[in-house]
Write a protein that holds these residues in place. Structure first.
Motif, mmCIF file in Angstrom:
data_model
loop_
_atom_site.group_PDB
_atom_site.id
_atom_site.type_symbol
_atom_site.label_atom_id
_atom_site.label_comp_id
_atom_site.label_asym_id
_atom_site.label_seq_id
_atom_site.Cartn_x
_atom_site.Cartn_y
_atom_site.Cartn_z
ATOM 1 N N LYS A 138 0.837 -1.214 0.000
ATOM 2 C CA LYS A 138 0.000 0.000 0.000
ATOM 3 C C LYS A 138 0.868 1.258 0.000
ATOM 4 N N SER A 139 1.835 1.299 0.905
ATOM 5 C CA SER A 139 2.691 2.488 0.993
ATOM 6 C C SER A 139 3.582 2.624 -0.236
ATOM 7 N N THR A 140 3.917 1.505 -0.856
ATOM 8 C CA THR A 140 4.713 1.559 -2.089
ATOM 9 C C THR A 140 3.948 2.289 -3.178
ATOM 10 N N ILE A 141 2.647 1.997 -3.300
ATOM 11 C CA ILE A 141 1.827 2.713 -4.281
ATOM 12 C C ILE A 141 1.848 4.212 -3.995
ATOM 13 N N VAL A 186 1.810 13.214 3.707
ATOM 14 C CA VAL A 186 1.901 13.220 5.167
ATOM 15 C C VAL A 186 2.110 11.779 5.617
ATOM 16 N N PHE A 187 3.191 11.545 6.352
ATOM 17 C CA PHE A 187 3.530 10.202 6.806
ATOM 18 C C PHE A 187 3.064 9.985 8.239
ATOM 19 N N GLN A 188 3.225 8.749 8.709
ATOM 20 C CA GLN A 188 2.794 8.389 10.063
ATOM 21 C C GLN A 188 3.578 9.154 11.115
ATOM 22 N N ASP A 239 -0.206 8.616 4.493
ATOM 23 C CA ASP A 239 0.275 7.264 4.775
ATOM 24 C C ASP A 239 0.107 6.971 6.262
ATOM 25 N N GLU A 240 -1.087 6.501 6.633
ATOM 26 C CA GLU A 240 -1.431 6.215 8.027
ATOM 27 C C GLU A 240 -1.005 7.350 8.962
ATOM 28 N N PRO A 241 -1.457 8.569 8.716
ATOM 29 C CA PRO A 241 -0.964 9.710 9.479
ATOM 30 C C PRO A 241 -1.308 9.675 10.954
ATOM 31 N N PHE A 242 -2.353 8.911 11.339
ATOM 32 C CA PHE A 242 -2.763 8.860 12.739
ATOM 33 C C PHE A 242 -2.534 7.481 13.346
ATOM 34 N N GLY A 243 -1.811 6.628 12.644
ATOM 35 C CA GLY A 243 -1.657 5.240 13.070
ATOM 36 C C GLY A 243 -0.934 5.064 14.388
ATOM 37 N N ALA A 244 -0.065 6.009 14.756
ATOM 38 C CA ALA A 244 0.721 5.862 15.981
ATOM 39 C C ALA A 244 0.034 6.473 17.204
ATOM 40 N N LYS A 248 -9.664 18.687 -1.661
ATOM 41 C CA LYS A 248 -8.548 18.168 -2.425
ATOM 42 C C LYS A 248 -8.808 16.694 -2.758
ATOM 43 N N THR A 249 -8.088 16.178 -3.741
ATOM 44 C CA THR A 249 -8.052 14.735 -3.958
ATOM 45 C C THR A 249 -7.198 14.129 -2.849
ATOM 46 N N VAL A 250 -7.748 13.154 -2.122
ATOM 47 C CA VAL A 250 -7.039 12.551 -1.001
ATOM 48 C C VAL A 250 -6.955 11.044 -1.197
ATOM 49 N N VAL A 251 -5.757 10.500 -0.990
ATOM 50 C CA VAL A 251 -5.552 9.051 -0.953
ATOM 51 C C VAL A 251 -4.997 8.713 0.419
ATOM 52 N N LEU A 252 -5.724 7.868 1.152
ATOM 53 C CA LEU A 252 -5.356 7.510 2.522
ATOM 54 C C LEU A 252 -5.001 6.029 2.590
#
Length: 262
Positions: free
Chosen positions: A55-58, A91-93, A169-174, A196-200
């Motif tokens: 997923k994150s690779t995409i 935006v990353f985790q 990329d899982e911005p709230f995962g932690a 905006k166009t958003v991909v989560l």
């Protein structure tokens, strides 16, 4: 209620992102194989899939941070995707705030690096801080604010550059569950303003349903897109009304089955 399972791309509007025949191999490890999808302009799309499926690779390929294998056709905002574009924000985790800068100076930094005029940066900062609920914390340092505030500031660092496509990329995962739920509400409120166009990227089925117009489901590695689920829930959404809608539970059941969750 319409059927949540639809053919990939059937309901996408004018494509902000178009991917055809995307594969990616790292050494002997094939991570992605013949991935195809279209994400429409101003759509909020989540990608679900098993851990380690790519997923994150995409996301990194869309961001231009890594290159796909030969043969892929990728288009961003109607143009071939050949590398990093300033129209894309990520935006990353883990936030990347510099500890020696205040919240405001951290948020300004992205635009300063791009050479945008100071007056324009100040105007954008004054506009975005209240939206992020950080206006009273502009002079605080990262160690003086909560984890949730840091992630809101990380969003601000990206949004201040006014990208047309936002990759999360899982911005709230932690974060803890309560803070994560609160930030999901704020993210949705923010998206409903800026459109905006958003991909989560997320591992949370309920998060994907609550936030998204569509949920793309990936297989295990080497990953393909195996389902495109349109979330037919009314907007604007709030946690109570949305989760009490019988369709919400149906989507949880459907996506859980697709993810192999009993």
């Amino acid at each position: 209620m319409t059927s949540p399972l639809i053919p990939a791309d059937a309901n996408a509007s004018a494509g902000a992102i178009s991917i055809r025949g995307l594969s990616k191999t790292f050494g002997a490890l094939k991570v992605l194989e013949d991935v195809n999808c279209t994400i429409g302009e101003a759509e909020f799309v989540s990608i679900l899939g098993p851990s380690g499926c790519g997923k994150s690779t995409i996301l990194r390929i869309i961001a231009g941070l890594i290159a796909p294998d030969n043969g892929a056709e990728l288009n961003l905002l109607g143009q071939p995707l050949t590398g990093h574009s300033e129209q894309v924000g990520v935006v990353f985790q883990t936030h990347n705030m510099l500890p020696w800068l205040t919240v405001e100076k951290n948020i300004r930094l992205n635009c300063e690096v791009r050479g945008i005029a100071r007056e324009e940066i100040s105007r954008r900062v004054d506009e975005i801080l209240p939206v992020l609920k950080l206006e009273g914390f502009r002079d605080k340092y990262p160690h003086q604010i909560s984890g949730g505030m840091k992630q809101r500031a990380a969003l601000g660092q990206t949004l201040i550059a006014q990208p047309k496509v936002l990759l999360l990329d899982e911005p709230f995962g932690a974060l803890d569950a309560l803070t994560r739920d609160q930030l999901n509400v704020e993210l949705l409120r923010l998206w409903q303003k800026i459109r905006k166009t958003v991909v989560l990227i997320t591992h949370s089925i309920s998060e994907a349903i609550f936030l998204s117009d569509r949920v793309l489901v990936m297989s295990d590695r080497p990953a393909r897109m195996i389902n495109d689920v349109r979330i037919d829930l009314p907007r604007p959404r709030d946690p109570k009304t949305t989760r009490e809608d019988p369709r919400f539970g149906q989507y949880v059941t459907q996506l859980s089955a697709l993810m192999g969750v009993n």
